[in-house]
Design a protein around this motif. Structure first.
Motif, PDB file in Angstrom:
ATOM      1  N   LEU A   1       0.862  -1.188   0.000  1.00 44.04           N
ATOM      2  CA  LEU A   1       0.000   0.000   0.000  1.00 44.04           C
ATOM      3  C   LEU A   1       0.896   1.234   0.000  1.00 44.04           C
ATOM      4  O   LEU A   1       1.700   1.435   0.915  1.00 44.04           O
ATOM      5  CB  LEU A   1      -0.910  -0.004   1.233  1.00 44.04           C
ATOM      6  N   LYS A   2       0.771   2.052  -1.046  1.00 49.05           N
ATOM      7  CA  LYS A   2       1.626   3.236  -1.164  1.00 49.05           C
ATOM      8  C   LYS A   2       1.083   4.375  -0.286  1.00 49.05           C
ATOM      9  O   LYS A   2      -0.130   4.514  -0.096  1.00 49.05           O
ATOM     10  CB  LYS A   2       1.691   3.692  -2.624  1.00 49.05           C
ATOM     11  N   ASP A   3       2.006   5.204   0.217  1.00 46.51           N
ATOM     12  CA  ASP A   3       1.640   6.283   1.154  1.00 46.51           C
ATOM     13  C   ASP A   3       0.615   7.241   0.573  1.00 46.51           C
ATOM     14  O   ASP A   3      -0.288   7.690   1.275  1.00 46.51           O
ATOM     15  CB  ASP A   3       2.893   7.069   1.576  1.00 46.51           C
ATOM     16  N   ASP A   4       0.734   7.573  -0.725  1.00 48.54           N
ATOM     17  CA  ASP A   4      -0.193   8.559  -1.292  1.00 48.54           C
ATOM     18  C   ASP A   4      -1.618   8.004  -1.369  1.00 48.54           C
ATOM     19  O   ASP A   4      -2.587   8.729  -1.154  1.00 48.54           O
ATOM     20  CB  ASP A   4       0.286   9.046  -2.663  1.00 48.54           C
ATOM     21  N   VAL A   5      -1.745   6.692  -1.611  1.00 45.03           N
ATOM     22  CA  VAL A   5      -3.075   6.070  -1.657  1.00 45.03           C
ATOM     23  C   VAL A   5      -3.662   6.026  -0.246  1.00 45.03           C
ATOM     24  O   VAL A   5      -4.840   6.335  -0.033  1.00 45.03           O
ATOM     25  CB  VAL A   5      -3.003   4.651  -2.277  1.00 45.03           C
ATOM     26  N   ARG A   6      -2.831   5.648   0.730  1.00 44.82           N
ATOM     27  CA  ARG A   6      -3.277   5.625   2.127  1.00 44.82           C
ATOM     28  C   ARG A   6      -3.802   6.990   2.553  1.00 44.82           C
ATOM     29  O   ARG A   6      -4.881   7.102   3.134  1.00 44.82           O
ATOM     30  CB  ARG A   6      -2.113   5.209   3.038  1.00 44.82           C
ATOM     31  N   GLU A   7      -3.049   8.044   2.222  1.00 42.95           N
ATOM     32  CA  GLU A   7      -3.443   9.407   2.611  1.00 42.95           C
ATOM     33  C   GLU A   7      -4.712   9.866   1.894  1.00 42.95           C
ATOM     34  O   GLU A   7      -5.555  10.533   2.477  1.00 42.95           O
ATOM     35  CB  GLU A   7      -2.288  10.395   2.338  1.00 42.95           C
ATOM     36  N   THR A   8      -4.843   9.514   0.613  1.00 42.43           N
ATOM     37  CA  THR A   8      -6.048   9.880  -0.153  1.00 42.43           C
ATOM     38  C   THR A   8      -7.293   9.321   0.520  1.00 42.43           C
ATOM     39  O   THR A   8      -8.305  10.026   0.669  1.00 42.43           O
ATOM     40  CB  THR A   8      -5.951   9.349  -1.607  1.00 42.43           C
ATOM     41  N   TYR A   9      -7.245   8.054   0.937  1.00 45.19           N
ATOM     42  CA  TYR A   9      -8.422   7.430   1.562  1.00 45.19           C
ATOM     43  C   TYR A   9      -8.724   8.043   2.924  1.00 45.19           C
ATOM     44  O   TYR A   9      -9.889   8.200   3.303  1.00 45.19           O
ATOM     45  CB  TYR A   9      -8.261   5.906   1.645  1.00 45.19           C
ATOM     46  N   LYS A  10      -7.664   8.431   3.660  1.00 44.52           N
ATOM     47  CA  LYS A  10      -7.876   9.085   4.957  1.00 44.52           C
ATOM     48  C   LYS A  10      -8.521  10.449   4.760  1.00 44.52           C
ATOM     49  O   LYS A  10      -9.514  10.796   5.407  1.00 44.52           O
ATOM     50  CB  LYS A  10      -6.530   9.250   5.667  1.00 44.52           C
ATOM     51  N   ASN A  11      -7.951  11.235   3.850  1.00 43.92           N
ATOM     52  CA  ASN A  11      -8.382  12.628   3.696  1.00 43.92           C
ATOM     53  C   ASN A  11      -9.672  12.773   2.905  1.00 43.92           C
ATOM     54  O   ASN A  11     -10.529  13.595   3.240  1.00 43.92           O
ATOM     55  CB  ASN A  11      -7.265  13.448   3.025  1.00 43.92           C
TER      56      ASN A  11
ATOM     57  N   ILE B   1      20.372  -4.526  -4.085  1.00 44.88           N
ATOM     58  CA  ILE B   1      19.593  -3.278  -4.090  1.00 44.88           C
ATOM     59  C   ILE B   1      18.102  -3.618  -4.187  1.00 44.88           C
ATOM     60  O   ILE B   1      17.672  -4.298  -5.119  1.00 44.88           O
ATOM     61  CB  ILE B   1      20.004  -2.365  -5.274  1.00 44.88           C
ATOM     62  N   SER B   2      17.314  -3.141  -3.233  1.00 38.94           N
ATOM     63  CA  SER B   2      15.879  -3.416  -3.218  1.00 38.94           C
ATOM     64  C   SER B   2      15.164  -2.561  -4.269  1.00 38.94           C
ATOM     65  O   SER B   2      15.220  -1.335  -4.230  1.00 38.94           O
ATOM     66  CB  SER B   2      15.302  -3.109  -1.830  1.00 38.94           C
ATOM     67  N   LEU B   3      14.473  -3.231  -5.192  1.00 33.91           N
ATOM     68  CA  LEU B   3      13.712  -2.505  -6.226  1.00 33.91           C
ATOM     69  C   LEU B   3      12.524  -1.774  -5.606  1.00 33.91           C
ATOM     70  O   LEU B   3      12.129  -0.705  -6.080  1.00 33.91           O
ATOM     71  CB  LEU B   3      13.241  -3.478  -7.307  1.00 33.91           C
ATOM     72  N   ASN B   4      11.969  -2.336  -4.523  1.00 33.46           N
ATOM     73  CA  ASN B   4      10.879  -1.649  -3.813  1.00 33.46           C
ATOM     74  C   ASN B   4      11.363  -0.328  -3.237  1.00 33.46           C
ATOM     75  O   ASN B   4      10.647   0.670  -3.246  1.00 33.46           O
ATOM     76  CB  ASN B   4      10.337  -2.523  -2.662  1.00 33.46           C
ATOM     77  N   LYS B   5      12.618  -0.338  -2.729  1.00 33.14           N
ATOM     78  CA  LYS B   5      13.187   0.889  -2.135  1.00 33.14           C
ATOM     79  C   LYS B   5      13.351   1.967  -3.204  1.00 33.14           C
ATOM     80  O   LYS B   5      13.093   3.150  -2.945  1.00 33.14           O
ATOM     81  CB  LYS B   5      14.544   0.566  -1.484  1.00 33.14           C
ATOM     82  N   VAL B   6      13.734   1.561  -4.424  1.00 31.75           N
ATOM     83  CA  VAL B   6      13.875   2.527  -5.523  1.00 31.75           C
ATOM     84  C   VAL B   6      12.513   3.178  -5.811  1.00 31.75           C
ATOM     85  O   VAL B   6      12.413   4.399  -5.984  1.00 31.75           O
ATOM     86  CB  VAL B   6      14.435   1.841  -6.799  1.00 31.75           C
ATOM     87  N   GLU B   7      11.444   2.362  -5.809  1.00 34.58           N
ATOM     88  CA  GLU B   7      10.090   2.890  -6.036  1.00 34.58           C
ATOM     89  C   GLU B   7       9.677   3.842  -4.918  1.00 34.58           C
ATOM     90  O   GLU B   7       9.052   4.883  -5.165  1.00 34.58           O
ATOM     91  CB  GLU B   7       9.081   1.735  -6.128  1.00 34.58           C
ATOM     92  N   GLU B   8      10.035   3.494  -3.675  1.00 32.42           N
ATOM     93  CA  GLU B   8       9.701   4.364  -2.529  1.00 32.42           C
ATOM     94  C   GLU B   8      10.416   5.710  -2.638  1.00 32.42           C
ATOM     95  O   GLU B   8       9.847   6.760  -2.334  1.00 32.42           O
ATOM     96  CB  GLU B   8      10.076   3.671  -1.216  1.00 32.42           C
ATOM     97  N   LEU B   9      11.678   5.677  -3.071  1.00 31.44           N
ATOM     98  CA  LEU B   9      12.439   6.925  -3.238  1.00 31.44           C
ATOM     99  C   LEU B   9      11.799   7.803  -4.312  1.00 31.44           C
ATOM    100  O   LEU B   9      11.699   9.025  -4.155  1.00 31.44           O
ATOM    101  CB  LEU B   9      13.895   6.607  -3.612  1.00 31.44           C
ATOM    102  N   ALA B  10      11.335   7.186  -5.401  1.00 30.47           N
ATOM    103  CA  ALA B  10      10.682   7.944  -6.480  1.00 30.47           C
ATOM    104  C   ALA B  10       9.391   8.583  -5.997  1.00 30.47           C
ATOM    105  O   ALA B  10       9.089   9.732  -6.322  1.00 30.47           O
ATOM    106  CB  ALA B  10      10.416   7.027  -7.678  1.00 30.47           C
ATOM    107  N   LEU B  11       8.626   7.832  -5.193  1.00 28.00           N
ATOM    108  CA  LEU B  11       7.383   8.373  -4.619  1.00 28.00           C
ATOM    109  C   LEU B  11       7.696   9.582  -3.746  1.00 28.00           C
ATOM    110  O   LEU B  11       7.030  10.621  -3.827  1.00 28.00           O
ATOM    111  CB  LEU B  11       6.677   7.287  -3.801  1.00 28.00           C
ATOM    112  N   GLU B  12       8.744   9.447  -2.923  1.00 27.07           N
ATOM    113  CA  GLU B  12       9.135  10.540  -2.023  1.00 27.07           C
ATOM    114  C   GLU B  12       9.597  11.767  -2.815  1.00 27.07           C
ATOM    115  O   GLU B  12       9.283  12.901  -2.474  1.00 27.07           O
ATOM    116  CB  GLU B  12      10.296  10.040  -1.146  1.00 27.07           C
TER     117      GLU B  12
END
Length: 502
Positions: free
Chosen positions: A291-301, A412-423
């Motif tokens: 679950l990506k942070d931006d989706v989590r926040e969208t549902y909260k807000n 190198i974690s590919l998930n971490k690369v995606e998280e950095l891009a999101l940030e």
């Protein structure tokens, strides 16, 4: 009180128990049908007899149907007949479907003419017919006589309870690396998982489940199709999770309280849904991908909804862990459900966490391997996921073991690369894969649906985080849309092929 799981479970018997107690309750619905327990039981009695007439002595029978009431009737009919449903994933592609049929040694597959036409699966069916006998539900329905109807009705009223043998269900892995594997789940595995969930999170008989996930998806099968019938919780089946505009309207109309989907699907529903359409939802669970942070926040807000992230695998029937409203830790997939045990095995080159191993009554019997047959599951099931378990018992998923790139000797974690891009860019529209590289071993390629992304800006951001430049993709490529698997996960295998063929 310790949770007890009986040794001999037949899911048809469990459904009958509920049907006899509440015959008039509407328990299952789709866009064109709504059946009470009694009508569902009569339909299963008739269908099981019809199936028995055409595939009497076959141990395994294929199901190739969409997410509608008829599919669940077929499923429970096979349970009644003590036959093993092999649920084929119609989004897999023709060759993979053929491989699945061979893996399970299928002779017969049940499908629907209307479905084949609507889903444009004519070619696939032609190829399937070269291997197996195809039986259409429409033909079975046309052959239902007055005798079938009367006997089905009488059977539903007879209180004598037949103890059936416990049996199995076979689902298939996606087969992105090799031929698909059959995952053999016993009725006890599935029933245990349902009981574990009920002991972990409060599901009420007044709840209404909205299920857009197909039966070949283990969550769609266990929670969306079997749990409702064996626990007296009404379900609405929606034929496709891809109807982003229509699903919020359908949830509103049904007054659904429990909804499960993937991050990708939640992101798309949020674009079209209103707060009013989601106001009856009480439990909203994300699984299958992070679950990506931006989706989590969208549902909260936007909706005032806390999405509870969970974790599962086809091999565990499927639920392993789940956040609840009472026990919640953001960024984790929750605590283990009751009766499950976990341990972390060290992985060479991976600094953070280790390989997650599990055991419990919901862990599969074993695999069916193409050309080899049945291979039993060992004492511990190896998830292939890199995870950490904190002092409060919450599981932090780091990445799939296969979602690491080995670059210049470093993992190198590919998930971490995606998280950095999101940030860096503020959107979760980034998907990374690794491909072979003669010089460094492997290289990272990133795909995005966001236009005009600056590589320079991303490089600067990684530097500012004081992280290794090995996390910087060799290229960032724009695509119109990200290919998805039928389960709603990103199809990284398709992206990998795209990266290799650039």
């Amino acid at each position: 009180m310790t949770l007890q799981i009986p040794d001999d479970v037949n899911l048809f018997d469990e459904m009958v128990r509920q049907a006899k107690a509440r015959p008039k309750k509407v328990i299952i619905e789709d866009l064109s049908n709504a059946l009470t327990y009694n009508k569902f039981l009569i339909a299963v009695n008739i269908m099981s007899r019809k199936i028995n007439e055409v595939v009497k002595n076959e141990d395994r029978v294929g199901i190739f149907l969409p997410n509608v009431v008829a599919q669940v009737i077929v499923l429970f009919s096979l349970f009644k007949n003590e036959q093993k449903p092999c649920i084929l994933n119609f989004t897999m592609g023709t060759q993979n479907i053929i491989d699945c049929m061979e893996t399970a040694s299928l002779k017969t597959v049940l499908t629907s003419k209307e479905f084949i036409k609507k889903a444009d699966l004519g070619y696939t069916l032609e190829e399937m017919e070269k291997q197996v006998k195809i039986i259409y539900l429409e033909d079975l329905r046309d052959g239902i006589s007055a005798f079938h109807k009367v006997s089905g009705l009488i059977e539903s009223r007879v209180s004598r309870f037949k103890k059936r043998e416990t049996s199995e269900v076979i689902l298939f892995t996606s087969g992105t690396e090799s031929k698909p594997k059959g995952v053999v789940l016993t009725h006890r595995n599935i029933f245990a998982n349902i009981k574990q969930v009920f002991a972990h999170i409060e599901v009420k008989e007044t709840d209404r489940i909205f299920n857009p996930l197909p039966l070949f998806h283990s969550f769609g099968m266990t929670v969306g199709s079997i749990l409702p019938l064996v626990t007296n919780v009404k379900v609405f089946l929606y034929p496709s999770p891809l109807s982003y505009r229509e699903i919020p309207k359908a949830i509103h109309k049904d007054k659904s309280t429990l909804f499960v989907a993937t991050n990708t699907f939640f992101s798309n529903y949020a674009k079209f849904a209103t707060k009013e359409q989601f106001q009856t939802l009480r439990i909203v669970v994300a699984g299958a991908e992070k679950l990506k942070d931006d989706v989590r926040e969208t549902y909260k807000n936007k909706f005032g909804i806390t999405i509870l992230e969970g974790y599962g695998a086809t091999e565990t029937s499927p639920i392993i862990s789940l956040n609840t409203h009472q026990h919640y830790k953001e960024g984790t997939v929750g605590q283990l459900i009751p009766l499950m045990e976990a341990k972390i095995a060290k992985v060479e080159g991976v600094e953070e966490g280790g390989n997650l191993l599990l055991k419990g009554p919901n862990v599969m019997k074993g695999y069916l391997i193409h050309g080899k047959g049945f291979v039993p599951c060992g004492e511990w099931y190896n998830t292939g996921d890199i995870a950490q378990i904190d002092q409060d018992g919450f599981i932090h998923l780091i990445a799939r073991l296969k979602r690491f790139a080995k670059i210049a000797g470093e993992m190198i974690s590919l998930n971490k690369v995606e998280e950095l891009a999101l940030e860096c860019f503020g959107e979760s529209a980034f998907y990374t894969v690794s491909i072979p590289d003669k010089r460094k071993g492997e290289q990272i390629v990133m795909f995005t649906t966001k236009s005009k992304i600056s590589s320079r800006e991303f490089k600067k951001f990684i530097k500012s985080k004081k992280m290794s430049m090995l996390y910087m993709p060799s290229s960032i490529d724009y695509v119109d849309e990200i290919p998805l698997l039928g389960s709603g996960k990103p199809n990284y295998w398709a992206l990998e092929n795209l990266a290799k063929n650039k």
